[in-house]
Design an enzyme around this catalytic site. Structure first.
Site, PDB file in Angstrom:
ATOM      1  N   ARG A 153     -11.035  13.478   1.815  1.00  0.00           N
ATOM      2  CA  ARG A 153     -11.946  12.817   2.598  1.00  0.00           C
ATOM      3  C   ARG A 153     -13.224  12.666   1.792  1.00  0.00           C
ATOM      4  NH1 ARG A 153      -8.887   9.645   6.001  1.00  0.00           N
ATOM      5  NH2 ARG A 153      -7.536  10.907   7.255  1.00  0.00           N
ATOM      6  N   GLU A 201     -14.189  -0.617   6.216  1.00  0.00           N
ATOM      7  CA  GLU A 201     -14.115   0.559   5.514  1.00  0.00           C
ATOM      8  C   GLU A 201     -15.488   0.790   4.784  1.00  0.00           C
ATOM      9  OE1 GLU A 201     -11.200   2.410   2.089  1.00  0.00           O
ATOM     10  OE2 GLU A 201     -10.299   1.392   3.702  1.00  0.00           O
ATOM     11  N   ARG A 243       1.435   7.283  -6.407  1.00  0.00           N
ATOM     12  CA  ARG A 243       0.275   8.142  -6.465  1.00  0.00           C
ATOM     13  C   ARG A 243       0.941   9.614  -6.402  1.00  0.00           C
ATOM     14  NH1 ARG A 243      -5.249   7.581  -3.493  1.00  0.00           N
ATOM     15  NH2 ARG A 243      -3.921   6.772  -1.830  1.00  0.00           N
ATOM     16  N   TYR A 298      -0.418  12.754   6.898  1.00  0.00           N
ATOM     17  CA  TYR A 298      -0.073  11.885   7.756  1.00  0.00           C
ATOM     18  C   TYR A 298       1.440  11.767   8.128  1.00  0.00           C
ATOM     19  CZ  TYR A 298      -4.497   9.052   7.641  1.00  0.00           C
ATOM     20  OH  TYR A 298      -5.870   8.901   8.065  1.00  0.00           O
ATOM     21  N   TYR A 356       0.605  -1.184  -0.073  1.00  0.00           N
ATOM     22  CA  TYR A 356      -0.093   0.159  -0.010  1.00  0.00           C
ATOM     23  C   TYR A 356       0.732   1.348   0.088  1.00  0.00           C
ATOM     24  CZ  TYR A 356      -3.370   3.395   1.601  1.00  0.00           C
ATOM     25  OH  TYR A 356      -4.157   4.543   1.835  1.00  0.00           O
TER      26      TYR A 356
END
Length: 414
Positions: free
Chosen positions: A292, A402, A213, A279, A206
């Site tokens: 979000r 999720e 990305r 983060y 991930y």
């Protein structure tokens, strides 16, 4: 059963039973439809597909919007079902085939497939649907162009997550160019990565996906539409990065292009969470680049595209080992994200909603045995809303659930 949102919000209607059914939303003279089609019967893939597709057929017949479905996600237990499912889907839709992503996540109900479908009603004058391929559909109406890209895969022989992710993004950008828009108009992405929490060397897969990305987004200035006056914020698309069967990556996206100055596109952050793109380094040297949610407003109405949301406050996982607690926290996070308070602090006063404003939801459950507990919480908190439940690994090993969705709200009358 059929239901509408409370008060004056009669423009959103849900026809749903046990999570199977559809929502119909009337926005500025355009009819939007959202369906969760889960088979109730059948032992073979063909029989279950026929039963699920009956929901799609009923939707188009009941609403008088034949040919309305423009994009869909078909959930399958694994890649070995792909060719059979693709043939079934092509035969059902014929020349009106939506942009279709095949998601290799087993449906929670022990079925061989389930379908989430989105459509735009064609009964209104001025709605134009261009079906360029099963990967690319363009919708034009009211001075707005929507582009749906589906089942985008890498075009590289490399097996490295970074290389395959970067290649898939490049393929998606090329596909958008065929539709006449650039990647900077993307408002929502889905990234399905096999073995998402597994390791590639000494780095989590991930994290490698996020590194690719970040590098791809480095020189992109996202500008799908103007933002509220005075809000010059960091802009990334809403997104879901989630696990899948196998080892590869598959992507899809939605892009928006318009010259209208009354349409706003505002990336939302959550008052309960630290922005993912901020983060700490312990979650990866290059943080996940997404917002979000993306709030799109025009006139009295707003559409909120909710990113994949988990049991995280600030940036730490909550309720470790407690799937019911994680599900409640996830829904609390979504409720805070789409609230009137949160939209007001993002320059959209009078807009916002509660969980009742959800028109469709998608729930990813890490462990199949947790499905009954997760569904019980969701049904208690969400009521009857079209919902697809799928088994999928979440981006942190300790996360068990999720949830994502699409919500709608109406400007509060003064």
């Amino acid at each position: 059963m059929a239901s509408s949102l409370p008060g004056s919000l009669q423009w959103c209607r849900k026809v749903c039973s046990d999570g199977v059914g559809y929502s119909v939303v009337e926005l500025n003279d355009v009819r939007h439809v959202f369906a969760a089609a889960v088979p109730r019967r059948g032992g073979t893939l063909a029989a279950q597909a026929a039963d699920a597709l009956a929901t799609i057929k009923q939707l188009t017949e009941d609403q008088g919007v034949r040919g309305a479905i423009v994009s869909q996600s078909v959930f399958l237990p694994g890649p070995h079902y792909l060719e059979e499912a693709r043939e079934i889907i092509r035969d059902f839709y014929g020349p009106e085939l939506p942009a279709t992503t095949y998601v290799f996540q087993p449906p929670c109900e022990d079925k061989l497939l389930s379908i989430e479908a989105l459509g735009v009603g064609r009964r209104h004058d001025g709605v134009r649907i261009l079906r360029l391929s099963e990967h690319l559909v363009v919708v034009e109406h009211s001075g707005v162009t929507w582009v749906h890209c589906a089942h985008v895969r890498p075009a590289t022989d490399s097996s490295a997550v970074y290389d395959r992710t970067l290649s898939a993004f490049q393929q998606m950008a090329a596909m958008l160019q065929k539709a006449g828009v650039s990647y900077e108009h993307v408002i929502r992405t889905w990234l399905y990565l096999g073995d998402i929490v597994g390791m590639e060397g000494d780095v989590q897969r991930y994290m490698e996906m996020n590194r690719a990305r970040s590098d791809f987004y480095q020189n992109i200035c996202f500008r799908p539409a103007r933002r509220p006056a005075g809000f010059d914020t960091v802009v990334y698309p809403a997104s879901t990065g989630i696990g899948a069967e196998g080892r590869d990556i598959v992507m899809s996206c939605i892009a928006l292009d318009t010259a209208r100055d009354d349409i706003l596109a505002m990336p939302l952050e959550n008052p309960l969470q630290r922005s993912a793109f901020d983060y700490s380094p312990c979650y990866g040297l290059k943080s996940p680049k997404f917002c979000r949610a993306m709030a799109l407003s025009c006139g009295r109405f707003a559409t909120i595209l909710i990113s994949g949301t988990a049991s995280i406050t600030n940036e730490e996982t909550q309720f470790i080992g407690d799937v019911a607690g994680q599900t409640h926290q996830t829904l609390d996070n979504i409720e805070a994200l789409i609230s009137k308070y949160n939209l007001a602090r993002h320059g959209m006063p009078g807009l916002g909603t509660t969980l009742e404003g959800l028109a469709i939801a998608r729930v990813y459950v890490k462990r199949k045995e947790d499905y009954p507990a997760v569904r019980e919480v969701c049904e208690k908190r969400l009521g009857e809303v079209p919902t697809v439940y799928a088994v999928a690994d979440v981006c942190r090993p300790e996360l068990l659930v999720e949830i994502e969705g699409i919500a709608f709200c109406q400007l509060e009358q003064g």
